[in-house]
Design a protein around this motif. Structure first.
Motif, short mmCIF file in Angstrom:
data_model
loop_
_atom_site.label_atom_id
_atom_site.label_comp_id
_atom_site.label_asym_id
_atom_site.label_seq_id
_atom_site.Cartn_x
_atom_site.Cartn_y
_atom_site.Cartn_z
N PRO A 91 -13.78 24.06 1.61
CA PRO A 91 -14.47 24.84 0.41
C PRO A 91 -13.63 25.07 -0.52
O PRO A 91 -13.03 26.78 0.07
N GLY A 92 -14.01 25.36 -1.83
CA GLY A 92 -13.40 26.33 -3.13
C GLY A 92 -12.04 25.90 -2.79
O GLY A 92 -10.98 26.62 -3.57
N LYS A 93 -11.13 24.93 -2.29
CA LYS A 93 -9.68 24.63 -2.17
C LYS A 93 -9.18 23.09 -2.94
O LYS A 93 -10.62 21.73 -3.04
N GLU A 94 -8.12 23.40 -3.01
CA GLU A 94 -7.92 21.85 -3.71
C GLU A 94 -7.78 20.20 -2.04
O GLU A 94 -7.49 21.67 -1.48
N ARG A 95 -7.45 19.51 -2.43
CA ARG A 95 -7.47 18.69 -1.98
C ARG A 95 -5.42 18.55 -0.97
O ARG A 95 -5.12 19.07 -1.91
N GLU A 96 -5.67 19.22 0.42
CA GLU A 96 -4.09 18.63 0.47
C GLU A 96 -4.05 17.97 1.78
O GLU A 96 -4.47 17.06 2.51
N PHE A 97 -2.79 17.64 1.48
CA PHE A 97 -2.18 16.52 3.00
C PHE A 97 -2.40 16.57 3.95
O PHE A 97 -1.70 18.68 4.32
N VAL A 98 -2.77 15.99 5.11
CA VAL A 98 -2.88 16.58 6.02
C VAL A 98 -1.54 15.82 7.77
O VAL A 98 -0.94 16.29 8.28
N ALA A 99 -1.73 14.18 7.25
CA ALA A 99 -0.86 13.71 7.50
C ALA A 99 -0.99 11.90 7.51
O ALA A 99 -1.87 11.87 6.83
N ALA A 100 0.10 11.15 7.26
CA ALA A 100 0.24 9.93 7.60
C ALA A 100 0.77 9.47 8.63
O ALA A 100 1.91 10.36 9.31
N ILE A 101 0.59 7.94 8.50
CA ILE A 101 1.78 7.09 9.39
C ILE A 101 2.16 5.82 9.26
O ILE A 101 0.95 5.33 8.12
N ASN A 102 3.02 5.07 9.03
CA ASN A 102 3.32 3.83 8.69
C ASN A 102 2.25 2.60 9.15
O ASN A 102 1.60 2.66 10.41
N TRP A 103 1.85 2.19 8.69
CA TRP A 103 1.12 0.69 8.74
C TRP A 103 2.01 -0.08 9.68
O TRP A 103 0.64 -0.15 10.92
N ARG A 104 2.89 0.21 9.28
CA ARG A 104 3.84 -0.86 10.75
C ARG A 104 4.23 -0.36 11.99
O ARG A 104 5.44 -0.79 12.59
N GLY A 105 4.12 1.06 12.31
CA GLY A 105 4.98 1.87 12.82
C GLY A 105 6.06 2.55 12.06
O GLY A 105 6.33 2.74 11.13
N GLY A 106 6.77 3.32 13.15
CA GLY A 106 7.15 4.09 11.75
C GLY A 106 7.13 5.86 12.90
O GLY A 106 6.24 6.42 13.23
N ILE A 107 7.74 6.72 12.35
CA ILE A 107 7.32 8.25 12.56
C ILE A 107 5.82 9.02 11.38
O ILE A 107 6.64 8.57 10.57
N PRO A 108 5.41 9.10 12.28
CA PRO A 108 3.84 10.37 11.68
C PRO A 108 4.95 10.51 11.27
O PRO A 108 6.19 11.49 10.97
N THR A 131 6.24 9.29 -0.68
CA THR A 131 5.72 9.49 -1.48
C THR A 131 4.21 9.78 -0.76
O THR A 131 2.90 10.07 -1.46
N TRP A 132 3.94 10.18 0.45
CA TRP A 132 2.99 10.10 0.90
C TRP A 132 1.80 11.60 0.59
O TRP A 132 0.69 11.43 1.12
N ARG A 133 2.39 12.29 0.91
CA ARG A 133 2.34 13.32 0.43
C ARG A 133 1.17 13.48 -0.49
O ARG A 133 -0.13 14.86 -1.43
#
Length: 124
Positions: free
Chosen positions: A40-57, A104-106
């Motif tokens: 609330p009251g803040k900008e949207r921020e990145f949390v986590a991401a994962i490659n759909w085909r595998g790899g290190i999150p 670019t995930w962030r």
């Protein structure tokens, strides 16, 4: 591509919640799935991401060691396991799909596909 987030709810500090993001449509258009959050009251921020085909999150620093992102390709679903929740984790959580590479995930602008938010409220 459609994404649908679910699993939000009320929790107390120290509790755990698991969010799900169901992906449908042309999943071949997605290289990775990310979670973002907006308090609330803040900008949207990145949390986590994962490659759909595998790899290190990839994780935002404040959730490292507490949150785990995973995927089940057989169910076309990405999960965000959130442990040791804190009041500052209170936010609407969004999953999003990107065709971008890891660097670019962030960036929200690199995610053309978004699900609706699911609200997580953590009380102290």
């Amino acid at each position: 591509v459609q994404l649908q987030a679910s699993g939000g709810g009320l929790a107390q500090a120290g509790d755990s919640l698991r969010l799900s993001c169901a992906v449908s449509g042309h999943t071949s258009n997605i290289y990775a799935v990310s979670w973002f959050r907006q308090a609330p009251g803040k900008e949207r921020e990145f949390v986590a991401a994962i490659n759909w085909r595998g790899g290190i999150p990839l994780y935002e620093d404040s959730v490292k060691g507490r949150f785990t992102i995973s995927k089940d390709n057989s169910k076309n679903t990405v999960y965000l396991q959130m442990n040791f929740l804190k009041p500052e984790d209170t936010a609407a959580y969004y999953c999003a799909g990107t065709r971008g590479v890891r660097s670019t995930w962030r960036a929200q602008a690199q995610h053309p596909y978004w699900g609706q938010g699911t609200l997580v409220t953590v009380s102290s």
